[in-house]
Design a protein around this motif. Structure first.
Motif, PDB file in Angstrom:
ATOM      1  N   CYS A 116       0.982  -0.985   0.002  1.00 58.07           N
ATOM      2  CA  CYS A 116      -0.147  -0.199  -0.531  1.00 58.07           C
ATOM      3  C   CYS A 116       1.043   1.306   0.036  1.00 58.07           C
ATOM      4  CB  CYS A 116      -0.965  -0.401   1.375  1.00 58.07           C
ATOM      5  SG  CYS A 116      -2.437  -0.635   1.136  1.00 58.07           S
ATOM      6  N   GLN A 117       1.957   0.770   0.663  1.00 60.15           N
ATOM      7  CA  GLN A 117       2.818   2.309   0.489  1.00 60.15           C
ATOM      8  C   GLN A 117       3.795   2.677  -0.365  1.00 60.15           C
ATOM      9  OE1 GLN A 117       3.156   4.114   3.598  1.00 60.15           O
ATOM     10  NE2 GLN A 117       4.078   5.726   1.924  1.00 60.15           N
ATOM     11  N   VAL A 118       3.851   1.835  -1.135  1.00 58.49           N
ATOM     12  CA  VAL A 118       4.898   1.633  -2.346  1.00 58.49           C
ATOM     13  C   VAL A 118       3.490   2.158  -3.317  1.00 58.49           C
ATOM     14  CG1 VAL A 118       6.129   0.723  -4.544  1.00 58.49           C
ATOM     15  CG2 VAL A 118       6.386  -0.082  -2.090  1.00 58.49           C
ATOM     16  N   ALA A 119       2.865   1.823  -3.685  1.00 57.78           N
ATOM     17  CA  ALA A 119       1.471   2.572  -4.527  1.00 57.78           C
ATOM     18  C   ALA A 119       0.564   3.613  -3.896  1.00 57.78           C
ATOM     19  CB  ALA A 119       0.198   1.144  -3.920  1.00 57.78           C
ATOM     20  N   SER A 120       0.768   3.907  -2.600  1.00 61.65           N
ATOM     21  CA  SER A 120       0.534   5.543  -2.349  1.00 61.65           C
ATOM     22  C   SER A 120       2.101   6.135  -3.100  1.00 61.65           C
ATOM     23  CB  SER A 120       0.836   5.937  -1.398  1.00 61.65           C
ATOM     24  OG  SER A 120      -0.116   4.669  -0.440  1.00 61.65           O
ATOM     25  N   ASN A 121       2.884   6.307  -2.676  1.00 66.85           N
ATOM     26  CA  ASN A 121       3.906   6.753  -3.545  1.00 66.85           C
ATOM     27  C   ASN A 121       4.041   6.923  -4.761  1.00 66.85           C
ATOM     28  OD1 ASN A 121       5.467   7.068  -0.581  1.00 66.85           O
ATOM     29  ND2 ASN A 121       7.054   5.360  -0.987  1.00 66.85           N
ATOM     30  N   TYR A 122       3.592   5.993  -5.520  1.00 65.38           N
ATOM     31  CA  TYR A 122       2.911   5.966  -7.051  1.00 65.38           C
ATOM     32  C   TYR A 122       2.213   7.024  -7.493  1.00 65.38           C
ATOM     33  CZ  TYR A 122       6.929   2.662  -8.443  1.00 65.38           C
ATOM     34  OH  TYR A 122       8.050   2.187  -8.574  1.00 65.38           O
ATOM     35  N   GLY A 123       1.355   7.280  -6.347  1.00 65.76           N
ATOM     36  CA  GLY A 123       0.014   8.450  -6.667  1.00 65.76           C
ATOM     37  C   GLY A 123      -1.144   7.597  -6.624  1.00 65.76           C
ATOM     38  N   TYR A 124      -1.442   6.553  -6.234  1.00 65.61           N
ATOM     39  CA  TYR A 124      -2.240   5.745  -6.111  1.00 65.61           C
ATOM     40  C   TYR A 124      -2.804   6.005  -4.866  1.00 65.61           C
ATOM     41  CZ  TYR A 124      -1.302   2.704  -9.918  1.00 65.61           C
ATOM     42  OH  TYR A 124      -0.664   2.649 -11.877  1.00 65.61           O
ATOM     43  N   GLN A 125      -5.023   5.703  -4.906  1.00 66.11           N
ATOM     44  CA  GLN A 125      -5.539   6.251  -3.743  1.00 66.11           C
ATOM     45  C   GLN A 125      -6.431   4.630  -3.594  1.00 66.11           C
ATOM     46  OE1 GLN A 125      -7.367   9.455  -5.767  1.00 66.11           O
ATOM     47  NE2 GLN A 125      -7.276  11.094  -3.542  1.00 66.11           N
ATOM     48  N   GLU A 126      -6.567   5.070  -1.698  1.00 66.56           N
ATOM     49  CA  GLU A 126      -6.847   2.957  -1.730  1.00 66.56           C
ATOM     50  C   GLU A 126      -8.848   3.171  -2.366  1.00 66.56           C
ATOM     51  OE1 GLU A 126      -7.015   1.920   2.108  1.00 66.56           O
ATOM     52  OE2 GLU A 126      -7.349  -0.081   1.567  1.00 66.56           O
ATOM     53  N   PHE A 127      -9.341   1.373  -2.879  1.00 68.25           N
ATOM     54  CA  PHE A 127     -10.327   2.313  -3.165  1.00 68.25           C
ATOM     55  C   PHE A 127     -11.286   0.350  -2.263  1.00 68.25           C
ATOM     56  CE2 PHE A 127     -11.843   3.966  -6.970  1.00 68.25           C
ATOM     57  CZ  PHE A 127     -11.100   4.624  -7.351  1.00 68.25           C
ATOM     58  N   ARG A 128     -12.233   0.807  -1.426  1.00 65.00           N
ATOM     59  CA  ARG A 128     -12.761  -0.173  -0.630  1.00 65.00           C
ATOM     60  C   ARG A 128     -14.047  -0.334  -1.353  1.00 65.00           C
ATOM     61  NH1 ARG A 128     -10.697  -0.469   5.154  1.00 65.00           N
ATOM     62  NH2 ARG A 128      -8.809   0.374   5.122  1.00 65.00           N
ATOM     63  N   THR A 129     -14.221  -1.523  -2.222  1.00 66.87           N
ATOM     64  CA  THR A 129     -15.570  -1.728  -2.435  1.00 66.87           C
ATOM     65  C   THR A 129     -16.046  -3.050  -2.449  1.00 66.87           C
ATOM     66  OG1 THR A 129     -14.697  -3.372  -4.572  1.00 66.87           O
ATOM     67  CG2 THR A 129     -14.726  -0.619  -4.874  1.00 66.87           C
ATOM     68  N   PRO A 130     -17.270  -3.547  -1.992  1.00 65.67           N
ATOM     69  CA  PRO A 130     -17.940  -4.780  -1.827  1.00 65.67           C
ATOM     70  C   PRO A 130     -17.359  -5.972  -2.167  1.00 65.67           C
ATOM     71  CG  PRO A 130     -19.624  -3.078  -2.764  1.00 65.67           C
ATOM     72  CD  PRO A 130     -18.217  -2.564  -3.159  1.00 65.67           C
ATOM     73  N   ILE A 131     -17.596  -7.049  -1.326  1.00 63.20           N
ATOM     74  CA  ILE A 131     -17.306  -8.983  -1.199  1.00 63.20           C
ATOM     75  C   ILE A 131     -18.320  -8.426  -2.629  1.00 63.20           C
ATOM     76  CG2 ILE A 131     -16.667 -10.452  -0.306  1.00 63.20           C
ATOM     77  CD1 ILE A 131     -15.063  -8.821   1.388  1.00 63.20           C
ATOM     78  N   ILE A 132     -19.678  -8.822  -2.088  1.00 60.31           N
ATOM     79  CA  ILE A 132     -20.836  -9.356  -3.456  1.00 60.31           C
ATOM     80  C   ILE A 132     -21.122  -7.914  -4.090  1.00 60.31           C
ATOM     81  CG2 ILE A 132     -21.670 -10.732  -1.338  1.00 60.31           C
ATOM     82  CD1 ILE A 132     -24.169  -8.908  -0.122  1.00 60.31           C
ATOM     83  N   ILE A 140       1.364   3.933 -24.037  1.00 59.19           N
ATOM     84  CA  ILE A 140       1.924   3.160 -23.469  1.00 59.19           C
ATOM     85  C   ILE A 140       2.784   3.023 -22.759  1.00 59.19           C
ATOM     86  CG2 ILE A 140       4.552   1.519 -24.260  1.00 59.19           C
ATOM     87  CD1 ILE A 140       2.536   2.515 -26.824  1.00 59.19           C
ATOM     88  N   ILE A 141       3.288   4.719 -21.932  1.00 54.51           N
ATOM     89  CA  ILE A 141       4.044   5.001 -20.664  1.00 54.51           C
ATOM     90  C   ILE A 141       3.241   4.301 -19.483  1.00 54.51           C
ATOM     91  CG2 ILE A 141       3.215   7.004 -20.104  1.00 54.51           C
ATOM     92  CD1 ILE A 141       6.677   7.093 -20.689  1.00 54.51           C
ATOM     93  N   ARG A 142       2.393   4.947 -19.747  1.00 54.71           N
ATOM     94  CA  ARG A 142       0.981   3.733 -17.904  1.00 54.71           C
ATOM     95  C   ARG A 142       1.007   2.814 -17.855  1.00 54.71           C
ATOM     96  NH1 ARG A 142       0.815   8.270 -14.635  1.00 54.71           N
ATOM     97  NH2 ARG A 142      -0.426   9.541 -15.503  1.00 54.71           N
ATOM     98  N   ASP A 143       0.903   1.932 -18.709  1.00 56.65           N
ATOM     99  CA  ASP A 143       1.302   0.491 -18.936  1.00 56.65           C
ATOM    100  C   ASP A 143       2.885  -0.091 -18.315  1.00 56.65           C
ATOM    101  OD1 ASP A 143      -1.075  -0.360 -20.223  1.00 56.65           O
ATOM    102  OD2 ASP A 143       0.260  -0.879 -22.547  1.00 56.65           O
ATOM    103  N   VAL A 144       3.944   0.177 -19.366  1.00 58.52           N
ATOM    104  CA  VAL A 144       5.366  -0.040 -18.538  1.00 58.52           C
ATOM    105  C   VAL A 144       4.990   0.986 -17.162  1.00 58.52           C
ATOM    106  CG1 VAL A 144       7.724   0.860 -19.277  1.00 58.52           C
ATOM    107  CG2 VAL A 144       5.578   0.831 -20.757  1.00 58.52           C
ATOM    108  N   GLU A 145       4.833   1.852 -16.669  1.00 58.74           N
ATOM    109  CA  GLU A 145       4.499   1.948 -14.937  1.00 58.74           C
ATOM    110  C   GLU A 145       4.244   1.000 -14.591  1.00 58.74           C
ATOM    111  OE1 GLU A 145       3.575   6.239 -13.104  1.00 58.74           O
ATOM    112  OE2 GLU A 145       2.393   5.460 -14.280  1.00 58.74           O
ATOM    113  N   VAL A 146       3.292   0.855 -14.825  1.00 54.75           N
ATOM    114  CA  VAL A 146       2.714  -0.218 -13.505  1.00 54.75           C
ATOM    115  C   VAL A 146       3.119  -1.736 -13.800  1.00 54.75           C
ATOM    116  CG1 VAL A 146       0.466  -2.136 -13.415  1.00 54.75           C
ATOM    117  CG2 VAL A 146      -0.008   0.571 -14.183  1.00 54.75           C
ATOM    118  N   ILE A 147       3.647  -1.745 -14.845  1.00 52.66           N
ATOM    119  CA  ILE A 147       4.130  -2.890 -15.138  1.00 52.66           C
ATOM    120  C   ILE A 147       6.137  -3.177 -13.476  1.00 52.66           C
ATOM    121  CG2 ILE A 147       6.090  -4.231 -15.528  1.00 52.66           C
ATOM    122  CD1 ILE A 147       4.350  -4.406 -18.189  1.00 52.66           C
ATOM    123  N   GLU A 148       6.443  -1.941 -13.772  1.00 50.12           N
ATOM    124  CA  GLU A 148       7.698  -1.700 -13.342  1.00 50.12           C
ATOM    125  C   GLU A 148       6.980  -1.242 -12.169  1.00 50.12           C
ATOM    126  OE1 GLU A 148      10.172   1.004 -10.857  1.00 50.12           O
ATOM    127  OE2 GLU A 148       8.931   2.162 -11.485  1.00 50.12           O
TER     128      GLU A 148
END
Ligand code: HAM
Length: 430
Positions: A28-44, A138-146
């Motif tokens: 979670c910490q690494v993803a926040s460093n990359y500018g992501y925000q947490e989402f919590r969606t229902p299990i059902i 494409i750069i977003r694809d690469v960023e996600v893989i990285e």
């Protein structure tokens, strides 16, 4: 009556649960460093969501979903993966009308698939994942893989194998599907029942068939790379070039098609063999999706994401004896008799409020058994007191690592502990 866990599920208890928290926190910490925000969606979710996104031709939807009618006769499914729900939430919240692009979400939580349980494969398992949505760059694809690669490195997997492939764009897919149908139609009579279904629903999935006799036929099947459009080929080449520039090693795997129908363009998976030879299958996988938003009633935008299986990360860490140690308690209080329990409760409450982690032995027993309990909780200091100490407003403080004991006055106790605990392990108290 059977009170064991349901087949394919597992308890995560005591020290192991803190290892999960540790790994999840890093991700979670690494993803926040990359500018992501947490989402919590229902299990059902409504079952239709997964039919539409993961795909009616996928093994997940055909065989592995926990689906039931609720009391209102709704058709409900326990989520088998989280991309569908997260993208649905973005579409429902109309994030693409108001927000800056791309919308970047990370998530952690349980998923359910009715699979045959084995090493690293459960019916309830946890994923951590990210979705970067509203972009076809494409750069977003690469960023996600990285991001995925870097996260694995930070957790301690430095020799992962990254397998990568492209499924091409819509044009490439249509041409390739037709080529597969033409080829497999000639052999389908001798192939397994699943493949007989797959040729109708999703011929690409035949390439994944694990039946040895079918694999012989698959070996000579037409190859996707010969059906890629010029545009799809260029995109893939550019992706690989960027990965090389970032010094991320990869292997092109032309048979990597992934088990979910929403992918178009680049797809990838990470595997790792532990130093003891343990291989739990894919640690995580993902790819680019071109049509998912539109299929879920959203705008004609694309996205990219991946998910790790937390259980698989943990079992490798466990196998390599690298599970993080549970943090020990600062303090373990030992009243010398149960009649001092109320004093102990008062003291332990004060100490906890001051920010120390502390447990007290209210259960009596011998002093040596109390020391054993303290040791099992990796406590740093034991606070021992009986009649004399209470009378004199003191407490015996024993450093359980150095095995040194000292009588400390009550009103000096906090300063004493604070100083000595910082000495021990850079512990911070406000
Ligand atoms: P997936 O490959 O189905 O992709 O699952 C991702 C990871 O979840 C797998 O690599 C594996 O580590 C773990 N996993 C899957 N099934 C099980 C199981 N039965 N037991 C334990 N672990 C399991 C997805 O779910 C996509 N939603 C990934 C994605 C995100 N693609 C784009 N965005």
């Amino acid at each position: 009556m059977d009170y064991s866990v349901v087949k394919g599920t597992h308890d995560v208890i005591q020290g192991e649960a803190s290892a999960y928290t540790h790994v999840e926190n890093i991700l979670c910490q690494v993803a926040s460093n990359y500018g992501y925000q947490e989402f919590r969606t229902p299990i059902i979710e409504n079952s239709g969501l997964f039919m539409r996104s993961v795909g009616e031709g996928s093994d997940i939807v055909r065989k592995e979903m926990y689906t039931f009618k609720d009391k209102g006769d709704r058709d409900i499914t326990l989520r088998p993966e989280m991309t569908a729900g997260v993208v649905r939430s973005m579409v429902n919240a109309r994030l693409f009308a108001s927000s800056d692009f791309p919308v970047k979400a990370f998530y952690v939580g349980p998923n359910f698939r009715y699979e045959r349980p084995q090493q690293g494969r459960y019916r309830q398992f946890n994923q951590f994942g990210v979705e970067c949505v509203g972009t076809d760059s494409i750069i977003r694809d690469v960023e996600v893989i990285e991001l995925a690669y870097n996260s694995l490195k930070i957790i301690g997997f430095d020799k992962v194998t990254l397998k990568i492939n492209t499924l091409g764009d819509e044009d490439s897919r249509v041409a390739y599907k037709q080529a597969l149908v033409d080829y497999f139609s000639k052999h389908i009579e001798t192939m397994c029942d699943d493949c007989k279904e797959r040729i109708k629903l999703n011929p690409l999935r035949i390439l994944d068939c694990k039946v040895p006799e079918d694999q012989v036929i698959v070996k000579d099947a037409p190859e996707l790379k010969n059906y890629l459009s010029k545009d799809a080929k260029e995109r893939f080449d550019e992706t690989l070039k960027m990965l090389e520039k970032l010094e991320i090693p990869f292997e092109i795997d032309e048979n990597l098609v992934r088990g979910l129908d929403y992918y178009t363009g680049v797809v990838f998976e990470f595997t790792y063999v532990s130093t003891n030879g343990l291989n739990v299958g894919s640690l995580g996988g993902g790819g680019h999706y071109g049509k998912l938003l539109k299929e879920l009633g959203g705008p004609d935008l694309e996205g990219v994401g991946f998910a790790f299986g937390i259980e698989r990360l943990i079992s490798i860490l466990k196998d390599e004896n690298r599970l993080p140690q549970e943090e020990g308690l600062d303090l373990y209080l030992m009243p010398l008799d149960k009649k001092y329990n109320e004093n102990a409760l008062e003291l332990v409450t004060t100490l906890r409020n001051l920010g120390f982690s502390a447990e007290a032995n209210f259960e009596g027993g011998s002093i040596s058994s109390a020391f054993k309990k303290a040791e099992r909780r990796s406590a740093k200091f034991a606070l021992i007191f009986g009649e004399d100490e209470i009378k004199n407003n003191t407490v015996q403080v024993k450093d359980l690592n150095k095995k040194e004991q000292k009588e400390v006055k009550f009103d000096e106790l906090f300063d004493f502990l604070d100083e000595n605990l910082i000495d021990e392990d850079e512990h911070h108290h406000e």
